[in-house]
Design a protein around this motif. Structure first.
Motif, mmCIF file in Angstrom:
data_model
loop_
_atom_site.group_PDB
_atom_site.id
_atom_site.type_symbol
_atom_site.label_atom_id
_atom_site.label_comp_id
_atom_site.label_asym_id
_atom_site.label_seq_id
_atom_site.Cartn_x
_atom_site.Cartn_y
_atom_site.Cartn_z
ATOM 1 N N PHE A 50 0.819 -1.221 0.000
ATOM 2 C CA PHE A 50 0.000 0.000 0.000
ATOM 3 C C PHE A 50 0.850 1.267 0.000
ATOM 4 C CE2 PHE A 50 0.575 -1.443 4.366
ATOM 5 C CZ PHE A 50 1.086 -0.306 4.972
ATOM 6 N N CYS A 51 2.182 1.116 -0.002
ATOM 7 C CA CYS A 51 3.097 2.253 0.098
ATOM 8 C C CYS A 51 3.803 2.524 -1.223
ATOM 9 C CB CYS A 51 4.137 1.972 1.183
ATOM 10 S SG CYS A 51 5.371 3.293 1.366
ATOM 11 N N GLN A 52 3.782 3.800 -1.647
ATOM 12 C CA GLN A 52 4.494 4.250 -2.842
ATOM 13 C C GLN A 52 5.315 5.499 -2.511
ATOM 14 O OE1 GLN A 52 1.979 3.994 -6.586
ATOM 15 N NE2 GLN A 52 0.402 4.105 -5.005
ATOM 16 N N SER A 53 5.752 5.591 -1.274
ATOM 17 C CA SER A 53 6.417 6.789 -0.775
ATOM 18 C C SER A 53 7.743 7.055 -1.482
ATOM 19 C CB SER A 53 6.626 6.671 0.732
ATOM 20 O OG SER A 53 5.367 6.520 1.383
ATOM 21 N N ILE A 54 8.155 8.332 -1.431
ATOM 22 C CA ILE A 54 9.324 8.800 -2.166
ATOM 23 C C ILE A 54 10.255 9.584 -1.248
ATOM 24 C CG2 ILE A 54 10.083 10.344 -4.023
ATOM 25 C CD1 ILE A 54 7.373 9.844 -5.376
ATOM 26 N N HIS A 55 11.522 9.201 -1.247
ATOM 27 C CA HIS A 55 12.559 10.001 -0.587
ATOM 28 C C HIS A 55 12.966 11.098 -1.558
ATOM 29 C CE1 HIS A 55 13.314 7.131 2.704
ATOM 30 N NE2 HIS A 55 13.031 6.211 1.802
ATOM 31 N N THR A 56 12.916 12.337 -1.103
ATOM 32 C CA THR A 56 13.283 13.464 -1.969
ATOM 33 C C THR A 56 14.589 14.111 -1.528
ATOM 34 O OG1 THR A 56 11.922 14.969 -0.673
ATOM 35 C CG2 THR A 56 10.881 13.925 -2.577
ATOM 36 N N ALA A 57 15.212 13.523 -0.516
ATOM 37 C CA ALA A 57 16.519 13.966 -0.022
ATOM 38 C C ALA A 57 17.162 12.772 0.662
ATOM 39 C CB ALA A 57 16.368 15.126 0.954
ATOM 40 N N VAL A 58 18.467 12.783 0.743
ATOM 41 C CA VAL A 58 19.191 11.716 1.428
ATOM 42 C C VAL A 58 18.970 11.868 2.928
ATOM 43 C CG1 VAL A 58 21.471 10.753 1.884
ATOM 44 C CG2 VAL A 58 20.906 11.586 -0.409
ATOM 45 N N HIS A 59 18.640 10.757 3.563
ATOM 46 C CA HIS A 59 18.436 10.747 5.012
ATOM 47 C C HIS A 59 18.775 9.358 5.523
ATOM 48 C CE1 HIS A 59 16.769 11.830 8.897
ATOM 49 N NE2 HIS A 59 16.130 10.680 8.892
ATOM 50 N N GLN A 60 19.497 9.295 6.621
ATOM 51 C CA GLN A 60 19.901 8.014 7.181
ATOM 52 C C GLN A 60 18.697 7.271 7.725
ATOM 53 O OE1 GLN A 60 23.076 8.283 10.002
ATOM 54 N NE2 GLN A 60 23.238 6.081 10.224
ATOM 55 N N LYS A 61 18.493 6.054 7.233
ATOM 56 C CA LYS A 61 17.358 5.227 7.631
ATOM 57 C C LYS A 61 17.363 4.978 9.135
ATOM 58 C CE LYS A 61 14.947 1.083 6.145
ATOM 59 N NZ LYS A 61 14.933 0.008 5.162
ATOM 60 N N GLY A 62 16.183 5.116 9.737
ATOM 61 C CA GLY A 62 16.030 4.858 11.157
ATOM 62 C C GLY A 62 16.392 6.003 12.077
ATOM 63 N N LYS A 63 16.878 7.094 11.522
ATOM 64 C CA LYS A 63 17.233 8.266 12.327
ATOM 65 C C LYS A 63 16.120 9.302 12.233
ATOM 66 C CE LYS A 63 21.462 7.143 13.505
ATOM 67 N NZ LYS A 63 21.944 7.052 14.843
ATOM 68 N N PRO A 64 15.773 9.937 13.358
ATOM 69 C CA PRO A 64 14.762 10.993 13.287
ATOM 70 C C PRO A 64 15.306 12.204 12.531
ATOM 71 C CG PRO A 64 15.710 10.870 15.479
ATOM 72 C CD PRO A 64 16.288 9.730 14.693
ATOM 73 N N TYR A 65 14.402 12.985 11.978
ATOM 74 C CA TYR A 65 14.817 14.190 11.261
ATOM 75 C C TYR A 65 15.378 15.242 12.204
ATOM 76 C CZ TYR A 65 12.720 12.464 6.968
ATOM 77 O OH TYR A 65 12.425 11.731 5.852
ATOM 78 N N GLY A 66 14.905 15.268 13.420
ATOM 79 C CA GLY A 66 15.446 16.194 14.406
ATOM 80 C C GLY A 66 14.842 17.581 14.338
ATOM 81 N N GLU A 67 15.622 18.535 14.816
ATOM 82 C CA GLU A 67 15.174 19.919 14.905
ATOM 83 C C GLU A 67 14.753 20.453 13.532
ATOM 84 O OE1 GLU A 67 17.072 24.186 16.173
ATOM 85 O OE2 GLU A 67 17.855 22.376 17.130
ATOM 86 N N GLY A 68 13.692 21.235 13.537
ATOM 87 C CA GLY A 68 13.202 21.845 12.302
ATOM 88 C C GLY A 68 12.243 20.967 11.530
ATOM 89 N N HIS A 69 11.977 19.745 12.027
ATOM 90 C CA HIS A 69 11.095 18.809 11.314
ATOM 91 C C HIS A 69 9.630 19.080 11.637
ATOM 92 C CE1 HIS A 69 8.805 14.927 11.157
ATOM 93 N NE2 HIS A 69 9.260 15.007 9.922
ATOM 94 N N ARG A 70 8.825 18.971 10.618
ATOM 95 C CA ARG A 70 7.370 18.977 10.825
ATOM 96 C C ARG A 70 6.723 18.093 9.777
ATOM 97 N NH1 ARG A 70 4.097 23.347 7.999
ATOM 98 N NH2 ARG A 70 5.460 24.149 6.367
ATOM 99 N N CYS A 71 5.583 17.524 10.138
ATOM 100 C CA CYS A 71 4.780 16.723 9.205
ATOM 101 C C CYS A 71 3.686 17.620 8.649
ATOM 102 C CB CYS A 71 4.133 15.542 9.912
ATOM 103 S SG CYS A 71 5.278 14.216 10.238
#
Length: 106
Positions: A50-71
């Motif tokens: 059911f997932c077709q999600s897209i990474h639009t930037a490099v990000h280390q898997k399993g690490k939170p985005y941290g400061e400045g992140h919002r959904c």
């Protein structure tokens, strides 16, 4: 020389057009402008059908985005679209429970 990642708008133009409209409807004008230039860095490899999600930037898997992140949850006619944004940069487009997207370019 390493080839640049393709623009999502060149691969999935209908998705980008829908995101622009939904972001403008939510008052997210800056993101509506930015989403035109996001790149397809990688497709989600979670394996869920059911997932077709897209990474639009490099990000280390399993690490939170941290400061400045919002959904940024959006309200599409079908399924779910949620953006992960860090300091105004779209990092990930979560695409769930939607009809299959068809690529226009490799």
């Amino acid at each position: 020389m390493e080839q640049e990642h393709p623009l999502v708008r060149d691969v999935f133009p209908d998705l980008i057009a829908e995101l622009i409209t939904l972001l403008e409807d939510e008052g997210e004008r800056e993101l509506a402008i930015c989403v035109r230039d996001v790149r397809l860095v990688a497709l989600c490899d979670c394996g869920d059908d059911f997932c077709q999600s897209i990474h639009t930037a490099v990000h280390q898997k399993g690490k939170p985005y941290g400061e400045g992140h919002r959904c940024v949850p959006l309200s599409p006619a079908e399924g779910m679209l949620i953006l992960d944004v860090v300091y105004g940069r779209i990092m990930y487009i979560e695409i769930l429970n939607r009809p299959p997207m068809h690529r226009l370019t490799p």
